[in-house]
Scaffold this active site. Sequence first.
Site, mmCIF file in Angstrom:
data_model
loop_
_atom_site.group_PDB
_atom_site.id
_atom_site.type_symbol
_atom_site.label_atom_id
_atom_site.label_comp_id
_atom_site.label_asym_id
_atom_site.label_seq_id
_atom_site.Cartn_x
_atom_site.Cartn_y
_atom_site.Cartn_z
ATOM 1 N N ASP A 141 0.797 -1.266 0.011
ATOM 2 C CA ASP A 141 0.049 0.071 0.155
ATOM 3 C C ASP A 141 0.681 1.168 0.020
ATOM 4 O O ASP A 141 0.508 2.400 0.574
ATOM 5 C CB ASP A 141 -0.975 -0.035 1.226
ATOM 6 C CG ASP A 141 -1.788 1.085 1.369
ATOM 7 O OD1 ASP A 141 -2.654 1.394 2.100
ATOM 8 O OD2 ASP A 141 -2.254 1.450 -0.076
ATOM 9 N N LYS A 144 2.581 3.443 -5.837
ATOM 10 C CA LYS A 144 2.174 2.542 -6.536
ATOM 11 C C LYS A 144 3.151 1.908 -7.655
ATOM 12 O O LYS A 144 3.135 0.836 -8.030
ATOM 13 C CB LYS A 144 0.861 2.856 -7.434
ATOM 14 C CG LYS A 144 -0.075 3.846 -6.353
ATOM 15 C CD LYS A 144 -0.521 2.721 -5.170
ATOM 16 C CE LYS A 144 -1.022 3.555 -3.947
ATOM 17 N NZ LYS A 144 -1.177 2.592 -2.529
ATOM 18 N N ASP A 169 -3.316 -3.065 -2.484
ATOM 19 C CA ASP A 169 -4.363 -1.978 -2.402
ATOM 20 C C ASP A 169 -4.162 -1.336 -3.821
ATOM 21 O O ASP A 169 -3.193 -1.048 -4.201
ATOM 22 C CB ASP A 169 -4.131 -1.228 -1.119
ATOM 23 C CG ASP A 169 -5.351 -0.011 -0.995
ATOM 24 O OD1 ASP A 169 -5.135 0.835 -0.541
ATOM 25 O OD2 ASP A 169 -6.358 -0.607 -1.727
ATOM 26 N N ASN A 170 -5.337 -0.419 -4.255
ATOM 27 C CA ASN A 170 -5.315 0.409 -4.995
ATOM 28 C C ASN A 170 -4.941 -0.047 -6.549
ATOM 29 O O ASN A 170 -4.457 0.808 -7.116
ATOM 30 C CB ASN A 170 -4.445 1.735 -4.782
ATOM 31 C CG ASN A 170 -4.670 2.259 -3.459
ATOM 32 O OD1 ASN A 170 -3.884 2.160 -2.629
ATOM 33 N ND2 ASN A 170 -5.728 2.610 -3.289
ATOM 34 N N GLU A 199 -11.278 4.330 -0.792
ATOM 35 C CA GLU A 199 -11.811 4.597 0.688
ATOM 36 C C GLU A 199 -12.284 5.798 0.831
ATOM 37 O O GLU A 199 -12.157 6.827 0.152
ATOM 38 C CB GLU A 199 -10.428 4.633 1.667
ATOM 39 C CG GLU A 199 -9.371 5.410 0.944
ATOM 40 C CD GLU A 199 -8.220 4.846 0.387
ATOM 41 O OE1 GLU A 199 -8.721 3.863 -0.448
ATOM 42 O OE2 GLU A 199 -7.199 5.331 0.115
HETATM 43 O O1 LIG Z 1 -0.536 6.984 -3.213
HETATM 44 C C1 LIG Z 1 -1.127 6.363 -2.298
HETATM 45 N N1 LIG Z 1 -0.645 5.534 -1.369
HETATM 46 C C2 LIG Z 1 0.978 5.917 -1.412
HETATM 47 C C3 LIG Z 1 1.313 5.845 -0.191
HETATM 48 C C4 LIG Z 1 2.475 6.016 0.408
HETATM 49 C C5 LIG Z 1 2.929 5.766 1.970
HETATM 50 O O2 LIG Z 1 3.867 4.958 1.969
HETATM 51 C C6 LIG Z 1 5.006 5.297 2.529
HETATM 52 N N2 LIG Z 1 6.111 4.667 1.952
HETATM 53 C C7 LIG Z 1 6.818 4.805 0.667
HETATM 54 N N3 LIG Z 1 7.702 3.870 0.655
HETATM 55 C C8 LIG Z 1 7.618 3.402 1.958
HETATM 56 C C9 LIG Z 1 8.767 1.809 2.188
HETATM 57 F F1 LIG Z 1 8.027 0.774 1.814
HETATM 58 F F2 LIG Z 1 9.580 2.020 1.344
HETATM 59 F F3 LIG Z 1 8.894 2.042 3.255
HETATM 60 C C10 LIG Z 1 6.658 3.640 2.551
HETATM 61 C C11 LIG Z 1 5.153 6.742 2.174
HETATM 62 O O3 LIG Z 1 6.079 7.451 3.181
HETATM 63 C C12 LIG Z 1 3.295 6.926 2.673
HETATM 64 O O4 LIG Z 1 3.202 7.050 3.863
HETATM 65 C C13 LIG Z 1 -2.692 6.234 -2.309
HETATM 66 C C14 LIG Z 1 -3.469 7.248 -3.192
HETATM 67 C C15 LIG Z 1 -4.814 7.098 -3.026
HETATM 68 N N4 LIG Z 1 -5.431 8.066 -3.744
HETATM 69 O O5 LIG Z 1 -6.610 8.136 -3.885
HETATM 70 O O6 LIG Z 1 -4.811 8.807 -4.305
HETATM 71 C C16 LIG Z 1 -5.445 6.023 -2.569
HETATM 72 C C17 LIG Z 1 -4.727 5.228 -1.734
HETATM 73 O O7 LIG Z 1 -5.289 4.091 -1.098
HETATM 74 C C18 LIG Z 1 -3.357 5.139 -1.493
HETATM 75 O O8 LIG Z 1 -2.495 4.157 -1.064
HETATM 76 MG MG LIG Z 2 -3.876 2.421 -0.489
#
Ligand SMILES: O=C(NC/C=C/[C@H]1O[C@@H](n2cnc(C(F)(F)F)c2)[C@H](O)[C@@H]1O)c1cc([N+](=O)[O-])cc(O)c1O
Ligand SMILES: [Mg+2]
Length: 214
Positions: A141, A144, A169-170, A199
């Site tokens: 999650d 993407k 997810d997504n 969501e």
């Molecule tokens: O962009 C979305 N999610 C991106 C989610 C990003 C999250 O994952 C973390 N991360 C990145 N790399 C790592 C790792 F693993 F390297 F540590 C952790 C980021 O700091 C952030 O907290 C998203 C967007 C929508 N939307 O409707 O736009 C809906 C959704 O459910 C989504 O999840």
């Molecule tokens: Mg998500």
Amino acid sequence: TGRTRPERLLQYLQKNGTRGDANNVVDTIDRFCGTVEWAMNVGGEKGKIVDKVVLETNPGTVLELGTYCGYSAVRMGRLLAPGSRLITLEMNPAYAKVAKEVIAFAGLDKQVEVLVGSTTELIPQLKKKLDIDTFDMIFLDHWKQSYLPDTKLLEECGLLRKGTVLLADNVICPGTPDYLQYVRSSPKYLSQHFPSVLEYTNAPDGLEKSVYLG
Ligand SMILES: O=C(NC/C=C/[C@H]1O[C@@H](n2cnc(C(F)(F)F)c2)[C@H](O)[C@@H]1O)c1cc([N+](=O)[O-])cc(O)c1O
Ligand SMILES: [Mg+2]
């Protein structure tokens, strides 16, 4: 007054939630996101599918990529059998700080561990760092465009076993086309799609469950 959305979410939880009650934490965060401020948690509708997959899989070890505020870590952690562990990776230290407080508020800080860093840095260290051989379940999650390279990295690091369940997810919105194509066409996976909604909206989205065949 919280400067960031995660901080405002945490403040709402501390004010309106029941400490030590993980089910209440899930419902309270969903109420915040449904009535005060949208946030990118997997949410209640897709969350019910996540619950079903976790209960069917009954994983002893779970790896989550993308902690954000800790909503899905609490959602999955609340369903794990005693002695099971959920490791969640978050690269934004401010988000990780909020998530640790949300997880502690839910009373799950013994089962759930937040690691701060990137996947490329952390995934190769997990076996050594955590004394874990393979994961029974992976929840994707995070960014993407990282789903596919990180899945290949998990394979290369020997962190998947025959039967490991990958839940993403997504896969519809925002969408992960390269990941979907890979898990649906590779002989190493058996994939199943679960249509749902994004969501806190009625926009189409969905989860993809892919079992690693080794
Ligand atoms: O962009 C979305 N999610 C991106 C989610 C990003 C999250 O994952 C973390 N991360 C990145 N790399 C790592 C790792 F693993 F390297 F540590 C952790 C980021 O700091 C952030 O907290 C998203 C967007 C929508 N939307 O409707 O736009 C809906 C959704 O459910 C989504 O999840
Ligand atoms: Mg998500």
